[in-house]
Design a protein around this motif. Structure first.
Motif, PDB file in Angstrom:
ATOM      1  N   THR A 116       0.815  -1.224   0.000  1.00  0.00           N
ATOM      2  CA  THR A 116       0.000   0.000   0.000  1.00  0.00           C
ATOM      3  C   THR A 116       0.848   1.275   0.000  1.00  0.00           C
ATOM      4  OG1 THR A 116      -1.724  -1.232   1.115  1.00  0.00           O
ATOM      5  CG2 THR A 116      -1.961   1.159   1.139  1.00  0.00           C
ATOM      6  N   PRO A 117       1.877   1.376   0.886  1.00  0.00           N
ATOM      7  CA  PRO A 117       2.705   2.603   0.849  1.00  0.00           C
ATOM      8  C   PRO A 117       3.386   2.814  -0.516  1.00  0.00           C
ATOM      9  CG  PRO A 117       3.170   1.330   2.832  1.00  0.00           C
ATOM     10  CD  PRO A 117       2.307   0.475   1.971  1.00  0.00           C
ATOM     11  N   LYS A 120       0.852   3.908  -3.100  1.00  0.00           N
ATOM     12  CA  LYS A 120       0.455   5.298  -2.829  1.00  0.00           C
ATOM     13  C   LYS A 120       1.554   6.273  -3.292  1.00  0.00           C
ATOM     14  CE  LYS A 120      -1.293   8.281   0.850  1.00  0.00           C
ATOM     15  NZ  LYS A 120      -0.389   9.394   0.536  1.00  0.00           N
ATOM     16  N   ALA A 123       1.313   6.531  -6.926  1.00  0.00           N
ATOM     17  CA  ALA A 123       0.088   7.256  -7.307  1.00  0.00           C
ATOM     18  C   ALA A 123       0.279   8.757  -7.116  1.00  0.00           C
ATOM     19  CB  ALA A 123      -1.094   6.756  -6.485  1.00  0.00           C
ATOM     20  N   ASP A 124       1.006   9.117  -6.042  1.00  0.00           N
ATOM     21  CA  ASP A 124       1.259  10.530  -5.765  1.00  0.00           C
ATOM     22  C   ASP A 124       2.048  11.202  -6.891  1.00  0.00           C
ATOM     23  OD1 ASP A 124      -0.096  10.282  -3.440  1.00  0.00           O
ATOM     24  OD2 ASP A 124       1.680  10.149  -2.137  1.00  0.00           O
TER      25      ASP A 124
END
Lengths: 188, 516
Positions: A116-117, A120, A123-124
């Motif tokens: 997940t990190p 993310k 995605a950022d």
């Protein structure tokens, strides 16, 4: 004997290895990896599978894959975390009873702490990415997932594991490089 | 199974006699317990091990063998038809890689085997061959092959009717297929059978699966280091068992679970080497087995004597029909319960057909059994057993036979017996716990009470020679088989439907291999 194995492994690794700290090959795949088309003419994204092991070098692998993806353009990154597991180990009855529960916990933990990190973070930066967690032999599963997903290549970080079993049987990275039918990039 | 039936206890109990001073101190308590216990349990023990009128054949052994024969015919000799498929399942050929991380078929088989392969294969076979001659091996193999069908039936049902809890853990075994299976069939009595089975399972786990193991482990240690108080061995064993089942120290269990298969491989490997070195005698050994199976070669009881010993040993060794394996196998999270049945049928094959036969062949070839060279018949001692060099019996006979090939092997054997005893305790603590939680419900406190009782019984088992208690415990385990097989007769049509459905889908390609 072990030294020879190590030398062989190192020789295999250096085929695709990017030296630590060096800039990725500027032309690597940029002119060669093209978005392919499906039978009905739709454009199909290039996919890069990145193997993670939850340690520091993961960042280099993800960073390099992200760099490649930008060069390619329409590219999806698939982050894969394989939990090392063998079906041929010996367990107590109680361990067997709780195995399903433990498996779910392991998957949840891997997603929470590793996948997940990383998804993310990508995605950022505007990079499309998703994650997959599986159990099994790391090298085998990484390649199998890459094949299932229709990925164009696999990116992994160089490991610095110096354990006895790694010296004898080779690291997952070395095994992947030696046996994979897909291009493998090992980021140093 | 890693315990010796009550008939063989005296031979081992003799070697387990603790130091005299300690025994004197414990005698009064032991005697009191023995008297009270024997008075209550004697009739039950005598009933379970009673011979069929007019024969010396225990009816419980006949019960197990007849059931195995019925299951064999009912499922069309499934143990032979599905043998290759069972191997494929264990290899993981049909396992979806996306389900990796769950208990594999191999792991379920290995766990169940660690609860059955052990002292029975080492000492029990020697008891059978020592009394029934090499011919007992033939009947042992036959009973082992038939028992494969019993395992297939009970383990399929064990997976099909297990309980799956919201937290992801599972509980399964005969008590669950008795209650749920009977209810599904609209039949009454399943709940009662389940409760009776659970009671016998708890008693069996504390006795044959615990006290007897501790007792035998102490006997082996005392044989090496000389006599010393049994409670010392008991306390050490109890502390280690406590650390694993109460303290949750998995590393000890993991080490044991790794070492036990290693010991098994070492044992079979040593037997193979001895057989290869004496390859010229293997033909003769098999001729002795076949001749002895149908003539007895002078053993007490002749043909029937050899048959009883062979059947008894196989039944006591592989636990087919007892129901314990159904508890061990129910942890597998498979979409097809029948696959676990296929895998489990390999257990009696490995335990009895392979390992027990190896032991019997080594004993036969070693020349430990004394034969009259003129008549070709075995010489018997006053007790009716075959005379042996050094007058050995049980584990001593096996040890002497292996020592003819490797002089150091008795030491390895002693370590193996201790490790096997420990792994049996761990396995049976789980079986007993499942029966306990079925009766009293799941919950940490309830489970802790059983685990503490289990540890206390380790000390009692090692410290005392409570014959009636051990006899009763053994009887309780075989009483499990009476209840379990009764249920299997009613539930076997369900297994047959599962089998037909699976075979159809296998043929159509709906069930496919993932590895080629």
């Amino acid at each position: 004997m072990i030294d020879r194995l190590r030398r062989n492994s190192q020789a295999d690794l250096t085929r695709n290895q990017t030296p630590q700290g060096a800039r990725p090959f500027p032309n690597f795949g940029a002119g060669k990896i093209k978005n392919t088309k499906t039978n009905n003419g739709d454009k199909m994204s290039t996919k890069i599978v990145v193997g993670l092991d939850g340690h520091g070098p993961d960042n280099r692998a993800v960073g390099y894959a992200s760099h490649l993806a930008k060069l390619i353009g329409d590219c999806e990154i698939i982050l894969v975390y394989v939990i090392e597991w063998s079906p041929f180990t010996f367990q107590t009855p109680e361990e067997n009873e709780q195995r399903h529960k433990r498996r779910e916990e392991e998957i949840s933990l891997a997603n929470e702490r590793v996948i997940t990190p990383a998804v993310k973070a990508l995605a950022d930066t505007g990079q499309p990415a998703r994650g997959i967690v599986r159990h099994g032999d790391v090298a085998e599963r990484l390649e199998a997932i890459a094949q299932e997903e229709g990925a164009d290549q696999i990116v992994v970080a160089r490991t610095s594991d110096k354990s006895l079993s790694t010296r004898i049987f080779g690291s997952s990275t070395a095994n992947l490089v030696m046996h994979s039918k897909l291009p493998v990039t090992v980021v140093g | 199974m890693k315990f010796i039936p009550h008939m063989a206890v005296p031979a081992f109990a003799l070697s387990a006699v603790p130091a005299l001073a300690q025994e004197e101190a414990a005698l009064t308590i032991d005697q009191q317990v023995n008297e009270v216990f024997a008075a209550f349990t004697g009739p039950f023990v005598n009933f379970i091990f009673a011979p069929i009128p007019g024969t010396a054949f225990p009816w419980i052994v006949m019960w197990l063998v007849v059931a195995a024969s019925i299951f064999t015919i009912y499922f069309g000799f499934i143990q032979f038809r599905a043998f290759g498929h069972s191997i494929s399942l264990v290899k993981g050929d049909y396992s979806d890689p996306n389900d990796a991380g769950e208990v594999s078929h191999f792991q379920a088989l290995a766990t169940a085997l660690s609860g059955t392969v052990g002292l029975g294969n080492i000492a029990g076979v020697a008891v059978a061959v020592g009394i029934g001659g090499p011919g007992a091996t033939f009947w042992m193999i036959l009973a082992g092959l038939l028992g494969m069908a019993s395992k297939f039936t009970e383990c399929t049902l064990g997976v099909k009717y297990r309980n799956e809890y919201p937290d992801g853990t599972v509980s399964g075994g005969p008590m669950y297929y008795m209650s749920k299976g009977f209810r599904e069939q609209g039949r009454a009595g399943g709940g009662v059978l389940a409760v009776v089975f659970s009671i016998f399972c708890i008693l069996g786990s504390l006795g044959g699966g615990n006290m007897f193991q501790a007792n035998q482990a102490h006997a082996q240690i005392a044989n090496i280091f000389g006599d010393f108080p049994g409670w010392i061995t008991g306390l050490v064993f109890a502390a280690v068992v406590f650390a694993v089942i109460v303290g949750g120290i998995k590393s000890i269990a993991r080490v044991t679970e790794k070492v036990v298969p290693f010991m098994g491989v070492l044992y079979v490997g040593a037997a193979l080497v001895i057989l290869i070195v004496n390859a010229d005698q293997i033909g003769w050994a098999f001729s002795q087995i076949f001749a002895g199976a149908f003539t007895g070669l002078g053993v007490a009881g002749g043909l029937v004597g050899a048959l009883i010993q062979g059947f008894k040993r196989a039944a006591f060794s592989n636990e087919a029909g007892v129901g314990s394996a159904a508890i061990a196998h129910s942890a597998v999270r498979t979409k097809e319960p029948i696959t676990e049945g296929f895998v489990s049928l390999l257990e009696p094959f490995i335990d009895t057909v392979v390992i027990c036969t190896m032991t019997a062949l080594v004993i036969t070839i070693s020349g430990q059994l004394i034969m009259d060279p003129e008549t070709g018949l075995f010489l018997l001692n006053e007790g009716g057993s075959i005379q042996t060099i050094g007058d050995t019996s049980g584990v001593g006979l096996t040890s002497a036979a292996f020592a003819t090939g490797f002089s150091w092997f008795p030491y390895v054997l002693a370590v193996a017996v201790i490790l096997f005893a420990f792994s049996t305790m761990i396995s049976w603590s789980y079986y007993g716990l499942k029966a306990w939680t079925y009766l009293f419900g799941e919950g940490q406190t309830k489970e802790l009470i059983f685990k503490l009782i289990f540890c206390v019984f380790v000390v009692i088992g090692a410290a005392s020679s409570l014959g009636p208690v051990i006899d009763f415990s053994d009887a309780a385990i075989f009483a499990m088989a009476v209840v379990n097989i009764t249920a299997l007769y009613f539930l076997m049509p369900i297994v047959k439907r599962e089998l037909a459905s699976y075979q159809t889908r296998l043929k159509s390609g709906e069930i496919r291999k993932f590895k080629h």
